[in-house]
Design an enzyme around this catalytic site. Structure first.
Site, PDB file in Angstrom:
ATOM      1  N   GLU A   1       0.840   2.251   0.265  1.00  0.00           N
ATOM      2  CA  GLU A   1       1.337   3.559  -0.196  1.00  0.00           C
ATOM      3  C   GLU A   1       1.531   3.661  -1.711  1.00  0.00           C
ATOM      4  OE1 GLU A   1       4.699   4.775   2.188  1.00  0.00           O
ATOM      5  OE2 GLU A   1       3.491   4.853   4.014  1.00  0.00           O
TER       6      GLU A   1
ATOM      7  N   GLU B   1      -0.914   2.229   9.312  1.00  0.00           N
ATOM      8  CA  GLU B   1       0.538   2.227   9.605  1.00  0.00           C
ATOM      9  C   GLU B   1       0.968   3.523  10.260  1.00  0.00           C
ATOM     10  OE1 GLU B   1       3.384   0.869   6.455  1.00  0.00           O
ATOM     11  OE2 GLU B   1       4.671   2.408   7.344  1.00  0.00           O
TER      12      GLU B   1
END
Ligand code: NAG
Ligand code: NAG
Ligand code: NAG
Ligand code: NAG
Ligand code: NAG
Ligand code: NAG
Length: 537
Positions: free
Chosen positions: A276, A380
């Protein structure tokens, strides 16, 4: 003890004895009359305060997935899980030359083929290890078998945080205490690797009939390499620019991780360039993060990470970019992959699911169409991540499982090649997590009772992972529109066809599957249920 209390206790114990007798009356005739083949181990259900049940496992008992039989041509088998309590309930069917008159039809066309799948899995976080090892040994075995063995849902993918993340009991990296150690002389794995991650990875591999693929992702570089001198918070970028000694050192950190895991018997399939990267832009991000713009990531890969992995002999470990929300597609890969000197080091694009409910899935298709040579892979997902969800752990919450399968189907129908869940197991509060960023998990461990709970999410994952091994290919299925409560996809794996259908509504639907090589299969899709059909041609 007063007379009143004593008589209350007496009445209570009589009631208990009565209840036990009633149970015996209910169950005995069954035991006497039914001569069946060895019973599968069914779910031991328990209801908490949510819409469906969990399945309780402990040291002596755990449900298993009924074996997928070897099927002759024209024979089919279905597995159903439902809000009402079915968990992988198995049914046999056979194709017929005539069908019912159902208007709902799913027509399989294996001549139209789409992407090849990699697989499904979960993450070996510190938190997962802490929870799994907090159970008695036999219960640990049941938990691991539930995920990785042929008794279970047979995950073939594992994600490994490269160092600490929020699901650790402390923030750390592999080189915190040696500022200026650009040669990574003091790089070292930590206790968490040796106690929680590596041993579990070995157990998963040993019990798995499928070949497992592991990918690793870093959350943050050591603080001394970063502009904000911290593992989390705002302005969390690497110091300097691509090509400098700091960026070379960060690239070397990846190689050192790959080498240390190899030395401990874990061969990696892939790394992601950064978990991220967008988090690093947040003003005051509350846990381990590091920011890259797509241009910075492109330059880092081109000048440091790609050449660094290559020069240390790690061409066998592939590289994924992205590893962030669907929202960054297709613009992020357009920046990174448009540069052939960066693109040549990259194989795939990772996606997280957290903003999917407000993000058009056609962003995935656009990305695929622009970059057909690069796979897209779910890296994820977890339930309860949004700050307004309280409590975080919702034992038996059917809708969380339904959101998993809905997202998986949507992803697979838009070129995604697999899907990785987040923590394999969490505790009753959705942790541990040093930054208090608690979430839910398909398996919740109740350490005090020495038992664990398999949530609806676990079964929803299994409706895909169990049936869709690496190499399965998505094929065309022509059916009703997917913009309502009915979602589905079809796949082939050698001679087998696999059809997964999710019904999100409160009504039962009669339908038929058409496979023109075999005929028709009349099916019933229950309310709030997910089904996997598989048959052989
Ligand atoms: C383990 O689970 C089984 C099935 O639910 C139950 O019968 C048994 O009593 C449990 N054992 C313990 C020690 O709780
Ligand atoms: C099945 O797929 C093939 C290949 O894409 C296509 O030519 C054919 O028209 C399809 N058949 C049907 C019935 O849609
Ligand atoms: C590595 O750690 C040792 C012990 O803390 C320290 O003395 C040494 O200077 C460090 N090496 C580098 C290159 O930073
Ligand atoms: C930043 O986040 C930390 C941890 O969540 C919090 O304690 C602190 O008050 C925040 N600071 C600002 C300026 O928002
Ligand atoms: C880099 C690249 O191929 N970009 C293209 C992606 O697809 C859009 C159309 O959907 C084109 O406009 C881009 O040029
Ligand atoms: C059981 C079932 O299929 N119920 C619903 C499933 O979704 C379709 C499409 O939205 C509904 O029409 C069914 O009633």
């Amino acid at each position: 003890m007063s007379y009143k209390v004593a008589s209350a206790l007496l009445i209570a114990s009589l009631l208990v004895v009565g209840a036990i007798c009633a149970l015996l009356v209910v169950f005995l005739p069954d035991q006497q009359t039914e001569e069946k083949e060895p019973e599968p181990r069914n779910c031991s259900p328990k209801y908490f305060s949510y819409s469906s049940n969990v399945c309780v496992c402990n040291s002596t008992y755990c449900d298993v997935v009924p074996t997928i039989p070897t099927l002759n041509s024209g024979e089919a088998v279905s597995y159903t899980s439902s809000k009402a309590g079915k968990r992988f309930e198995k049914m046999e069917h056979s194709f017929q030359s005539e069908s019912n008159t159902s208007p709902v039809s799913f027509s399989i066309n294996s001549s139209t083929r789409y992407q090849t799948l990699k697989g499904f899995g979960g993450a070996f976080t510190d938190a997962a290890g802490i929870n799994i090892f907090s159970l008695p040994t036999d219960a640990q075995e049941h938990l691991m078998r539930s995920y990785f063995s042929s008794d279970g849902i047979e995950y073939n993918v594992g994600r490994i945080p490269m160092g600490g993340c929020d699901f650790s009991t402390r923030p750390y990296t592999y080189n915190d205490d040696s500022p200026g150690d650009f040669e990574m002389k003091n790089f070292s794995l930590t206790l968490e690797d040796f106690v929680y991650k590596i041993p579990l990875i070995h157990r998963a591999v040993a019990m798995n009939a499928r070949k497992m693929s592991f990918f690793a992702s870093p959350w943050s570089a050591p603080s001394w390499m970063k502009k904000n001198n911290a593992l989390w918070g705002g302005n969390g970028f690497l110091k300097g620019v691509a090509g400098d000694e700091n960026h070379k050192a960060w690239a070397l950190y990846f190689s050192r991780f790959i080498e240390e895991y190899e030395r401990n018997g874990v061969q990696l399939w892939a790394v992601t360039a950064q978990n991220e990267p967008i988090d690093g832009f947040a003003k005051n991000f509350s846990f381990n993060c590091m920011g890259f713009t797509p241009e910075q990531q492109r330059d880092f890969i081109k000048m440091d990470l790609g050449p660094g992995l290559h020069s240390r002999g790690h061409d066998d470990v592939i590289l994924m970019i992205g590893d962030d929300q669907r929202l960054v597609l297709p613009s992020w890969p357009q920046v990174v992959l448009s540069d052939p000197d960066a693109a040549k080091y990259i194989s795939g694009i990772g996606v997280h699911w957290y903003m999917d409910w407000i993000t058009d899935p056609n962003r995935l298709t656009k990305t695929h169409e622009n970059f057909t040579d690069y796979f897209i892979f779910g890296t994820e997902a977890c339930a309860s991540a949004m700050p307004w969800v309280d409590p975080k752990v919702r034992l038996g919450h059917w809708e969380s499982g339904q959101r998993y399968s809905e997202d998986i189907l949507e992803d697979l129908n838009h070129w995604v090649t697999g899907w990785t869940d987040w923590n394999l197991a969490l505790d009753m509060g959705g942790g541990p997590n040093w930054a208090n960023n608690f979430v839910d998990s398909p398996i919740i461990v109740n350490k005090e009772k020495g038992e664990f709970y398999k949530q609806p999410m676990f079964y929803h994952m299994g409706h895909f992972s169990k049936f869709l091994g690496e190499g399965s290919i998505r094929i065309e299925v022509v059916g009703p529109p997917q913009d309502g409560d009915l979602k589905y996809a079809a796949f082939m794996d050698g001679n087998s066809i696999i059809f997964v259908v999710l019904n999100k509504s409160d009504s039962i639907i009669e339908a038929k599957i058409t496979d023109k090589t075999l005929g028709f299969l009349d099916i019933t899709i229950g309310r709030y249920s997910i089904q996997t059909y598989t048959w052989s041609r």
